[in-house]
Design a protein around this motif. Structure first.
Motif, PDB file in Angstrom:
ATOM      1  N   ARG A 111       6.201  -2.463   4.175  1.00  0.00           N
ATOM      2  CA  ARG A 111       5.382  -2.903   5.318  1.00  0.00           C
ATOM      3  C   ARG A 111       4.324  -1.873   5.729  1.00  0.00           C
ATOM      4  O   ARG A 111       4.162  -1.555   6.912  1.00  0.00           O
ATOM      5  CB  ARG A 111       6.271  -3.238   6.518  1.00  0.00           C
ATOM      6  N   ASP A 112       3.638  -1.331   4.753  1.00  0.00           N
ATOM      7  CA  ASP A 112       2.549  -0.387   5.025  1.00  0.00           C
ATOM      8  C   ASP A 112       3.014   0.813   5.847  1.00  0.00           C
ATOM      9  O   ASP A 112       2.299   1.312   6.708  1.00  0.00           O
ATOM     10  CB  ASP A 112       1.393  -1.095   5.755  1.00  0.00           C
ATOM     11  N   ASN A 113       4.222   1.285   5.583  1.00  0.00           N
ATOM     12  CA  ASN A 113       4.735   2.467   6.268  1.00  0.00           C
ATOM     13  C   ASN A 113       4.833   3.604   5.257  1.00  0.00           C
ATOM     14  O   ASN A 113       5.759   3.624   4.433  1.00  0.00           O
ATOM     15  CB  ASN A 113       6.103   2.175   6.878  1.00  0.00           C
ATOM     16  N   PRO A 114       3.899   4.552   5.273  1.00  0.00           N
ATOM     17  CA  PRO A 114       3.933   5.643   4.294  1.00  0.00           C
ATOM     18  C   PRO A 114       5.242   6.432   4.308  1.00  0.00           C
ATOM     19  O   PRO A 114       5.661   6.946   3.264  1.00  0.00           O
ATOM     20  CB  PRO A 114       2.749   6.525   4.706  1.00  0.00           C
ATOM     21  N   LEU A 115       5.902   6.506   5.458  1.00  0.00           N
ATOM     22  CA  LEU A 115       7.176   7.206   5.525  1.00  0.00           C
ATOM     23  C   LEU A 115       8.217   6.512   4.652  1.00  0.00           C
ATOM     24  O   LEU A 115       9.027   7.176   3.988  1.00  0.00           O
ATOM     25  CB  LEU A 115       7.673   7.294   6.974  1.00  0.00           C
ATOM     26  N   TYR A 116       8.210   5.188   4.626  1.00  0.00           N
ATOM     27  CA  TYR A 116       9.134   4.448   3.774  1.00  0.00           C
ATOM     28  C   TYR A 116       8.850   4.737   2.290  1.00  0.00           C
ATOM     29  O   TYR A 116       9.776   4.936   1.495  1.00  0.00           O
ATOM     30  CB  TYR A 116       9.024   2.953   4.031  1.00  0.00           C
ATOM     31  N   THR A 117       7.579   4.750   1.941  1.00  0.00           N
ATOM     32  CA  THR A 117       7.222   5.031   0.545  1.00  0.00           C
ATOM     33  C   THR A 117       7.677   6.438   0.153  1.00  0.00           C
ATOM     34  O   THR A 117       8.263   6.647  -0.918  1.00  0.00           O
ATOM     35  CB  THR A 117       5.699   4.900   0.342  1.00  0.00           C
ATOM     36  N   GLN A 118       7.427   7.395   1.017  1.00  0.00           N
ATOM     37  CA  GLN A 118       7.843   8.768   0.746  1.00  0.00           C
ATOM     38  C   GLN A 118       9.365   8.882   0.662  1.00  0.00           C
ATOM     39  O   GLN A 118       9.904   9.607  -0.187  1.00  0.00           O
ATOM     40  CB  GLN A 118       7.297   9.695   1.836  1.00  0.00           C
ATOM     41  N   THR A 119      10.073   8.157   1.525  1.00  0.00           N
ATOM     42  CA  THR A 119      11.540   8.189   1.510  1.00  0.00           C
ATOM     43  C   THR A 119      12.073   7.627   0.204  1.00  0.00           C
ATOM     44  O   THR A 119      13.006   8.190  -0.394  1.00  0.00           O
ATOM     45  CB  THR A 119      12.105   7.405   2.710  1.00  0.00           C
ATOM     46  N   LEU A 120      11.489   6.525  -0.259  1.00  0.00           N
ATOM     47  CA  LEU A 120      11.913   5.962  -1.544  1.00  0.00           C
ATOM     48  C   LEU A 120      11.699   6.965  -2.666  1.00  0.00           C
ATOM     49  O   LEU A 120      12.557   7.122  -3.554  1.00  0.00           O
ATOM     50  CB  LEU A 120      11.149   4.669  -1.835  1.00  0.00           C
ATOM     51  N   PHE A 121      10.581   7.666  -2.628  1.00  0.00           N
ATOM     52  CA  PHE A 121      10.338   8.690  -3.646  1.00  0.00           C
ATOM     53  C   PHE A 121      11.397   9.785  -3.579  1.00  0.00           C
ATOM     54  O   PHE A 121      11.958  10.180  -4.608  1.00  0.00           O
ATOM     55  CB  PHE A 121       8.944   9.294  -3.460  1.00  0.00           C
ATOM     56  N   HIS A 122      11.700  10.264  -2.380  1.00  0.00           N
ATOM     57  CA  HIS A 122      12.697  11.328  -2.226  1.00  0.00           C
ATOM     58  C   HIS A 122      14.082  10.860  -2.680  1.00  0.00           C
ATOM     59  O   HIS A 122      14.899  11.681  -3.135  1.00  0.00           O
ATOM     60  CB  HIS A 122      12.751  11.799  -0.775  1.00  0.00           C
ATOM     61  N   ALA A 138       0.903  -6.369   0.901  1.00  0.00           N
ATOM     62  CA  ALA A 138       0.064  -5.539   0.038  1.00  0.00           C
ATOM     63  C   ALA A 138      -0.819  -6.342  -0.913  1.00  0.00           C
ATOM     64  O   ALA A 138      -1.975  -5.970  -1.163  1.00  0.00           O
ATOM     65  CB  ALA A 138       0.938  -4.579  -0.773  1.00  0.00           C
ATOM     66  N   ALA A 139      -0.273  -7.437  -1.459  1.00  0.00           N
ATOM     67  CA  ALA A 139      -1.003  -8.138  -2.524  1.00  0.00           C
ATOM     68  C   ALA A 139      -0.445  -9.537  -2.733  1.00  0.00           C
ATOM     69  O   ALA A 139       0.626  -9.882  -2.217  1.00  0.00           O
ATOM     70  CB  ALA A 139      -0.914  -7.331  -3.826  1.00  0.00           C
ATOM     71  N   ASP A 140      -1.153 -10.322  -3.521  1.00  0.00           N
ATOM     72  CA  ASP A 140      -0.676 -11.646  -3.928  1.00  0.00           C
ATOM     73  C   ASP A 140       0.078 -11.535  -5.242  1.00  0.00           C
ATOM     74  O   ASP A 140      -0.320 -10.792  -6.152  1.00  0.00           O
ATOM     75  CB  ASP A 140      -1.849 -12.615  -4.104  1.00  0.00           C
ATOM     76  N   LYS A 152      -6.388  -4.573   2.276  1.00  0.00           N
ATOM     77  CA  LYS A 152      -6.849  -3.215   2.546  1.00  0.00           C
ATOM     78  C   LYS A 152      -5.669  -2.244   2.587  1.00  0.00           C
ATOM     79  O   LYS A 152      -5.727  -1.139   2.036  1.00  0.00           O
ATOM     80  CB  LYS A 152      -7.617  -3.182   3.869  1.00  0.00           C
ATOM     81  N   LYS A 153      -4.578  -2.678   3.230  1.00  0.00           N
ATOM     82  CA  LYS A 153      -3.379  -1.839   3.286  1.00  0.00           C
ATOM     83  C   LYS A 153      -2.791  -1.646   1.888  1.00  0.00           C
ATOM     84  O   LYS A 153      -2.304  -0.561   1.542  1.00  0.00           O
ATOM     85  CB  LYS A 153      -2.349  -2.466   4.215  1.00  0.00           C
ATOM     86  N   GLY A 154      -2.824  -2.702   1.086  1.00  0.00           N
ATOM     87  CA  GLY A 154      -2.293  -2.603  -0.266  1.00  0.00           C
ATOM     88  C   GLY A 154      -3.087  -1.642  -1.131  1.00  0.00           C
ATOM     89  O   GLY A 154      -2.520  -0.896  -1.943  1.00  0.00           O
ATOM     90  N   LYS A 155      -4.399  -1.645  -0.962  1.00  0.00           N
ATOM     91  CA  LYS A 155      -5.236  -0.720  -1.726  1.00  0.00           C
ATOM     92  C   LYS A 155      -4.921   0.730  -1.349  1.00  0.00           C
ATOM     93  O   LYS A 155      -4.919   1.615  -2.211  1.00  0.00           O
ATOM     94  CB  LYS A 155      -6.709  -1.040  -1.496  1.00  0.00           C
ATOM     95  N   ARG A 156      -4.621   0.950  -0.075  1.00  0.00           N
ATOM     96  CA  ARG A 156      -4.205   2.291   0.362  1.00  0.00           C
ATOM     97  C   ARG A 156      -2.855   2.656  -0.266  1.00  0.00           C
ATOM     98  O   ARG A 156      -2.618   3.819  -0.620  1.00  0.00           O
ATOM     99  CB  ARG A 156      -4.132   2.326   1.885  1.00  0.00           C
TER     100      ARG A 156
END
Length: 314
Positions: A111-122, A138-140, A152-156
Protein backbone atom coordinates in the motif's frame (compact mmCIF):
# COMPACT_ATOMS: atom_id res chain seq x y z
CA UNK A 1 21.44 -32.65 -12.72
CA UNK A 2 21.42 -29.52 -10.54
CA UNK A 3 18.23 -27.40 -10.76
CA UNK A 4 17.11 -23.93 -9.65
CA UNK A 5 13.34 -23.37 -9.70
CA UNK A 6 12.13 -19.77 -9.62
CA UNK A 7 8.53 -20.18 -8.45
CA UNK A 8 6.38 -22.39 -6.24
CA UNK A 9 3.36 -21.88 -3.95
CA UNK A 10 4.28 -24.20 -1.09
CA UNK A 11 3.78 -21.42 1.48
CA UNK A 12 0.20 -20.90 0.32
CA UNK A 13 -0.63 -24.58 0.87
CA UNK A 14 1.06 -24.57 4.27
CA UNK A 15 -0.83 -21.41 5.24
CA UNK A 16 -4.12 -23.03 4.23
CA UNK A 17 -3.27 -26.34 5.95
CA UNK A 18 -0.92 -25.75 8.91
CA UNK A 19 -0.55 -29.49 9.56
CA UNK A 20 1.42 -30.03 6.34
CA UNK A 21 4.99 -31.12 7.09
CA UNK A 22 7.48 -29.95 4.44
CA UNK A 23 10.03 -32.50 5.67
CA UNK A 24 7.75 -35.57 5.80
CA UNK A 25 9.04 -37.93 3.07
CA UNK A 26 5.59 -39.51 2.82
CA UNK A 27 3.88 -36.17 2.19
CA UNK A 28 1.61 -36.32 -0.86
CA UNK A 29 -0.03 -32.89 -0.51
CA UNK A 30 2.94 -30.87 -1.73
CA UNK A 31 4.37 -30.85 -5.24
CA UNK A 32 7.53 -29.41 -3.69
CA UNK A 33 8.73 -31.06 -0.48
CA UNK A 34 12.24 -31.49 0.84
CA UNK A 35 12.44 -35.14 -0.23
CA UNK A 36 11.33 -34.23 -3.76
CA UNK A 37 13.96 -31.47 -3.95
CA UNK A 38 16.59 -34.02 -2.98
CA UNK A 39 15.33 -36.58 -5.51
CA UNK A 40 15.77 -34.19 -8.44
CA UNK A 41 18.74 -32.32 -6.95
CA UNK A 42 16.89 -29.00 -6.85
CA UNK A 43 19.65 -26.94 -5.31
CA UNK A 44 17.68 -23.69 -4.92
CA UNK A 45 13.91 -23.25 -4.68
CA UNK A 46 12.11 -19.90 -4.73
CA UNK A 47 9.13 -19.74 -2.31
CA UNK A 48 6.39 -17.21 -3.08
CA UNK A 49 4.16 -15.38 -0.63
CA UNK A 50 0.81 -15.51 -2.45
CA UNK A 51 -2.37 -14.32 -0.75
CA UNK A 52 -5.51 -16.04 -1.99
CA UNK A 53 -8.33 -14.03 -3.57
CA UNK A 54 -10.39 -15.26 -0.61
CA UNK A 55 -8.56 -12.64 1.47
CA UNK A 56 -10.65 -9.62 0.50
CA UNK A 57 -8.48 -7.00 2.20
CA UNK A 58 -4.85 -8.16 2.31
CA UNK A 59 -2.93 -6.83 5.30
CA UNK A 60 0.79 -6.66 5.96
CA UNK A 61 0.24 -9.13 8.83
CA UNK A 62 -0.73 -11.74 6.24
CA UNK A 63 2.75 -11.42 4.73
CA UNK A 64 4.26 -11.83 8.19
CA UNK A 65 2.28 -15.04 8.75
CA UNK A 66 3.72 -16.51 5.55
CA UNK A 67 7.22 -15.36 6.44
CA UNK A 68 6.84 -17.02 9.84
CA UNK A 69 5.86 -20.29 8.11
CA UNK A 70 8.92 -19.98 5.88
CA UNK A 71 11.36 -19.56 8.76
CA UNK A 72 9.71 -21.94 11.23
CA UNK A 73 8.61 -24.77 8.94
CA UNK A 74 10.61 -24.62 5.70
CA UNK A 75 14.08 -23.24 6.43
CA UNK A 76 16.26 -25.74 8.27
CA UNK A 77 19.59 -25.09 9.98
CA UNK A 78 21.26 -28.10 8.37
CA UNK A 79 19.22 -28.74 5.20
CA UNK A 80 17.71 -25.61 3.64
CA UNK A 81 19.36 -22.21 3.95
CA UNK A 82 17.69 -18.86 3.20
CA UNK A 83 19.50 -16.98 0.44
CA UNK A 84 19.56 -13.21 0.91
CA UNK A 85 22.87 -12.25 -0.71
CA UNK A 86 25.54 -13.23 -3.17
CA UNK A 87 27.55 -14.51 -0.20
CA UNK A 88 24.70 -16.83 0.82
CA UNK A 89 24.35 -18.00 -2.77
CA UNK A 90 28.05 -18.86 -2.96
CA UNK A 91 27.86 -20.76 0.33
CA UNK A 92 24.92 -22.86 -0.87
CA UNK A 93 26.44 -23.65 -4.25
CA UNK A 94 29.78 -24.62 -2.67
CA UNK A 95 28.33 -26.79 0.09
CA UNK A 96 25.90 -29.61 0.78
CA UNK A 97 22.94 -27.50 1.88
CA UNK A 98 20.12 -26.45 -0.43
CA UNK A 99 18.93 -22.87 -0.70
CA UNK A 100 15.59 -21.05 -0.47
CA UNK A 101 14.79 -17.62 -1.90
CA UNK A 102 11.78 -15.82 -0.39
CA UNK A 103 9.61 -13.92 -2.89
CA UNK A 104 6.34 -12.00 -2.95
CA UNK A 105 3.57 -12.46 -5.53
CA UNK A 106 1.29 -9.44 -5.29
CA UNK A 107 2.30 -6.22 -3.51
CA UNK A 108 -1.28 -5.31 -2.55
CA UNK A 109 -0.67 -5.07 1.21
CA UNK A 110 2.40 -2.86 0.86
CA UNK A 111 0.00 0.00 0.00
CA UNK A 112 2.69 2.50 -0.98
CA UNK A 113 4.37 2.28 2.43
CA UNK A 114 8.17 2.35 1.99
CA UNK A 115 8.58 1.05 5.54
CA UNK A 116 6.72 -2.13 4.56
CA UNK A 117 8.95 -2.59 1.52
CA UNK A 118 12.07 -2.09 3.62
CA UNK A 119 10.76 -4.50 6.28
CA UNK A 120 10.16 -7.19 3.66
CA UNK A 121 13.72 -6.72 2.45
CA UNK A 122 15.10 -7.00 5.99
CA UNK A 123 13.05 -10.21 6.45
CA UNK A 124 14.63 -11.74 3.37
CA UNK A 125 12.27 -11.03 0.47
CA UNK A 126 14.47 -10.69 -2.60
CA UNK A 127 11.97 -10.66 -5.48
CA UNK A 128 8.52 -9.06 -5.83
CA UNK A 129 5.82 -9.60 -8.43
CA UNK A 130 3.91 -6.32 -8.24
CA UNK A 131 0.46 -7.68 -9.03
CA UNK A 132 -1.35 -10.95 -9.32
CA UNK A 133 -3.83 -10.93 -12.24
CA UNK A 134 -5.75 -7.79 -11.31
CA UNK A 135 -5.09 -4.17 -10.37
CA UNK A 136 -3.76 -2.90 -7.08
CA UNK A 137 -2.43 0.44 -5.86
CA UNK A 138 0.75 0.08 -7.91
CA UNK A 139 -0.23 -1.31 -11.31
CA UNK A 140 -2.71 -3.22 -13.45
CA UNK A 141 -2.49 -6.98 -13.75
CA UNK A 142 -2.82 -9.00 -16.92
CA UNK A 143 -6.57 -9.66 -16.51
CA UNK A 144 -7.57 -6.14 -15.43
CA UNK A 145 -10.14 -4.99 -18.05
CA UNK A 146 -8.78 -1.44 -18.45
CA UNK A 147 -5.25 -2.76 -19.21
CA UNK A 148 -3.50 0.28 -17.74
CA UNK A 149 0.02 0.55 -16.46
CA UNK A 150 1.71 1.74 -13.26
CA UNK A 151 0.29 4.46 -11.04
CA UNK A 152 2.49 7.33 -9.87
CA UNK A 153 2.93 5.51 -6.56
CA UNK A 154 3.76 2.31 -8.41
CA UNK A 155 6.45 4.01 -10.46
CA UNK A 156 8.01 5.22 -7.21
CA UNK A 157 7.87 1.61 -5.96
CA UNK A 158 9.97 0.46 -8.92
CA UNK A 159 12.75 2.81 -7.82
CA UNK A 160 12.41 1.74 -4.17
CA UNK A 161 12.92 -1.90 -5.14
CA UNK A 162 15.85 -1.02 -7.39
CA UNK A 163 17.50 0.93 -4.59
CA UNK A 164 17.00 -1.80 -1.99
CA UNK A 165 18.13 -4.68 -4.19
CA UNK A 166 14.72 -6.35 -4.64
CA UNK A 167 14.34 -7.97 -8.07
CA UNK A 168 11.13 -7.11 -9.95
CA UNK A 169 8.98 -9.88 -11.45
CA UNK A 170 6.74 -8.96 -14.42
CA UNK A 171 4.74 -12.20 -14.54
CA UNK A 172 1.06 -11.30 -14.01
CA UNK A 173 1.48 -7.67 -15.13
CA UNK A 174 -0.62 -6.10 -17.88
CA UNK A 175 1.21 -5.40 -21.12
CA UNK A 176 1.40 -1.66 -20.37
CA UNK A 177 2.67 -2.39 -16.86
CA UNK A 178 5.36 -4.61 -18.38
CA UNK A 179 6.52 -1.74 -20.58
CA UNK A 180 6.51 0.65 -17.63
CA UNK A 181 8.92 -1.66 -15.80
CA UNK A 182 11.05 -1.97 -18.94
CA UNK A 183 11.22 1.83 -19.23
CA UNK A 184 11.73 2.69 -15.56
CA UNK A 185 13.71 -0.10 -13.92
CA UNK A 186 17.41 0.58 -13.69
CA UNK A 187 18.06 -3.07 -12.85
CA UNK A 188 17.40 -6.30 -14.78
CA UNK A 189 13.99 -7.83 -14.12
CA UNK A 190 12.44 -11.25 -14.60
CA UNK A 191 9.28 -13.08 -15.59
CA UNK A 192 9.46 -15.97 -13.14
CA UNK A 193 6.64 -18.08 -14.60
CA UNK A 194 5.50 -17.12 -18.10
CA UNK A 195 5.80 -18.91 -21.44
CA UNK A 196 5.77 -17.77 -25.10
CA UNK A 197 2.50 -16.33 -26.42
CA UNK A 198 3.49 -17.21 -29.99
CA UNK A 199 3.35 -20.90 -29.02
CA UNK A 200 0.32 -20.71 -26.69
CA UNK A 201 -1.77 -17.49 -26.83
CA UNK A 202 -2.66 -17.31 -23.13
CA UNK A 203 -2.80 -13.77 -21.65
CA UNK A 204 -0.22 -14.75 -19.02
CA UNK A 205 2.38 -15.58 -21.65
CA UNK A 206 4.82 -13.10 -23.19
CA UNK A 207 4.79 -11.90 -26.78
CA UNK A 208 7.97 -11.81 -28.84
CA UNK A 209 8.65 -8.11 -28.22
CA UNK A 210 8.42 -8.62 -24.47
CA UNK A 211 10.72 -11.62 -24.67
CA UNK A 212 13.25 -9.69 -26.77
CA UNK A 213 13.17 -6.85 -24.26
CA UNK A 214 13.79 -9.20 -21.33
CA UNK A 215 16.74 -10.60 -23.26
CA UNK A 216 18.08 -7.13 -24.09
CA UNK A 217 17.69 -6.06 -20.43
CA UNK A 218 19.66 -9.15 -19.27
CA UNK A 219 16.62 -10.55 -17.47
CA UNK A 220 15.34 -14.08 -17.00
CA UNK A 221 12.32 -15.90 -18.41
CA UNK A 222 10.98 -18.75 -16.27
CA UNK A 223 9.43 -21.55 -18.30
CA UNK A 224 6.37 -22.65 -16.34
CA UNK A 225 4.58 -25.97 -16.18
CA UNK A 226 0.99 -24.66 -15.95
CA UNK A 227 -0.70 -26.85 -18.60
CA UNK A 228 -2.94 -24.10 -20.01
CA UNK A 229 0.10 -21.84 -20.44
CA UNK A 230 1.84 -24.61 -22.37
CA UNK A 231 -0.82 -25.87 -24.77
CA UNK A 232 -3.89 -24.08 -26.07
CA UNK A 233 -6.23 -26.95 -25.18
CA UNK A 234 -4.75 -27.45 -21.72
CA UNK A 235 -3.77 -31.06 -22.42
CA UNK A 236 -0.07 -30.31 -22.38
CA UNK A 237 2.84 -32.71 -22.77
CA UNK A 238 6.51 -32.22 -21.98
CA UNK A 239 7.12 -32.07 -25.73
CA UNK A 240 4.86 -28.98 -25.84
CA UNK A 241 7.03 -27.38 -23.18
CA UNK A 242 10.04 -27.92 -25.44
CA UNK A 243 8.31 -25.84 -28.14
CA UNK A 244 8.32 -22.82 -25.81
CA UNK A 245 11.98 -23.39 -25.01
CA UNK A 246 12.81 -23.63 -28.71
CA UNK A 247 10.89 -20.47 -29.55
CA UNK A 248 12.53 -18.34 -26.87
CA UNK A 249 15.90 -19.79 -27.77
CA UNK A 250 15.34 -18.86 -31.42
CA UNK A 251 14.73 -15.26 -30.33
CA UNK A 252 18.18 -15.23 -28.72
CA UNK A 253 17.11 -16.18 -25.21
CA UNK A 254 19.23 -19.26 -24.63
CA UNK A 255 21.12 -17.47 -21.86
CA UNK A 256 17.93 -16.10 -20.30
CA UNK A 257 15.81 -19.23 -20.09
CA UNK A 258 15.24 -20.54 -16.57
CA UNK A 259 12.70 -22.69 -14.74
CA UNK A 260 9.66 -21.31 -12.90
CA UNK A 261 7.54 -24.39 -12.35
CA UNK A 262 4.56 -22.91 -10.42
CA UNK A 263 4.32 -26.22 -8.53
CA UNK A 264 1.75 -26.12 -5.72
CA UNK A 265 0.00 -23.29 -7.53
CA UNK A 266 -1.74 -25.65 -9.97
CA UNK A 267 -4.28 -28.46 -9.71
CA UNK A 268 -3.52 -30.01 -13.09
CA UNK A 269 -0.10 -31.20 -14.19
CA UNK A 270 1.87 -32.12 -17.29
CA UNK A 271 2.18 -35.94 -17.38
CA UNK A 272 5.61 -37.10 -16.15
CA UNK A 273 6.17 -33.65 -14.60
CA UNK A 274 3.74 -33.68 -11.68
CA UNK A 275 6.11 -32.60 -8.93
CA UNK A 276 9.62 -31.45 -8.09
CA UNK A 277 10.85 -35.04 -7.90
CA UNK A 278 10.25 -35.66 -11.60
CA UNK A 279 12.66 -33.41 -13.47
CA UNK A 280 14.44 -36.44 -14.93
CA UNK A 281 11.84 -36.91 -17.66
CA UNK A 282 12.20 -33.29 -18.78
CA UNK A 283 15.97 -33.72 -18.88
CA UNK A 284 15.57 -36.87 -21.01
CA UNK A 285 13.31 -35.06 -23.47
CA UNK A 286 15.67 -32.10 -23.75
CA UNK A 287 18.64 -34.42 -24.28
CA UNK A 288 17.11 -35.44 -27.62
CA UNK A 289 17.58 -31.89 -28.91
CA UNK A 290 20.28 -30.17 -26.84
CA UNK A 291 23.77 -30.74 -25.51
CA UNK A 292 24.24 -31.30 -21.78
CA UNK A 293 25.92 -27.91 -21.34
CA UNK A 294 22.87 -26.08 -22.74
CA UNK A 295 20.48 -28.13 -20.56
CA UNK A 296 22.59 -27.28 -17.52
CA UNK A 297 22.35 -23.60 -18.44
CA UNK A 298 18.57 -23.86 -18.56
CA UNK A 299 18.28 -26.00 -15.44
CA UNK A 300 20.45 -23.87 -13.20
CA UNK A 301 23.36 -21.86 -14.63
CA UNK A 302 21.25 -19.06 -16.12
CA UNK A 303 19.45 -18.52 -12.80
CA UNK A 304 22.78 -18.76 -11.00
CA UNK A 305 24.42 -16.11 -13.19
CA UNK A 306 21.42 -13.81 -12.79
CA UNK A 307 21.42 -14.14 -8.99
CA UNK A 308 25.18 -13.71 -8.77
CA UNK A 309 24.77 -10.35 -10.47
CA UNK A 310 21.50 -9.10 -9.00
CA UNK A 311 21.35 -10.22 -5.36
CA UNK A 312 22.86 -7.84 -2.79
CA UNK A 313 26.54 -8.56 -2.25
CA UNK A 314 26.21 -9.29 1.47
Amino acid sequence: MTIIDGHCDVLYKMYEKPAIDFYDPLNTELDVSFSKLVKSDVKIQFFAIYLSEKIRQPQFDHYLEYINIFYQNVVSSDRLMPIRSQADLQKVMAGSMRGAVLTLEGADAIRDNPLYTQTLFHLGVRLIGITWNYANWAADGVLEPRQGGFSKKGKRFIKECNDLGIILDVSHLSEQSFWDVADLSQKPFVATHSNAKAVCPHPRNLDDEQIKTLIQKKGAIGITFVPWFVNNNGAAAVEDLVRHIEHIGALGGGGNLVIGSDFDGIDQWIPHLENAGKFDYLAQCLSKYYKDQWIEDFFYRNWLRFLQTNLPAI
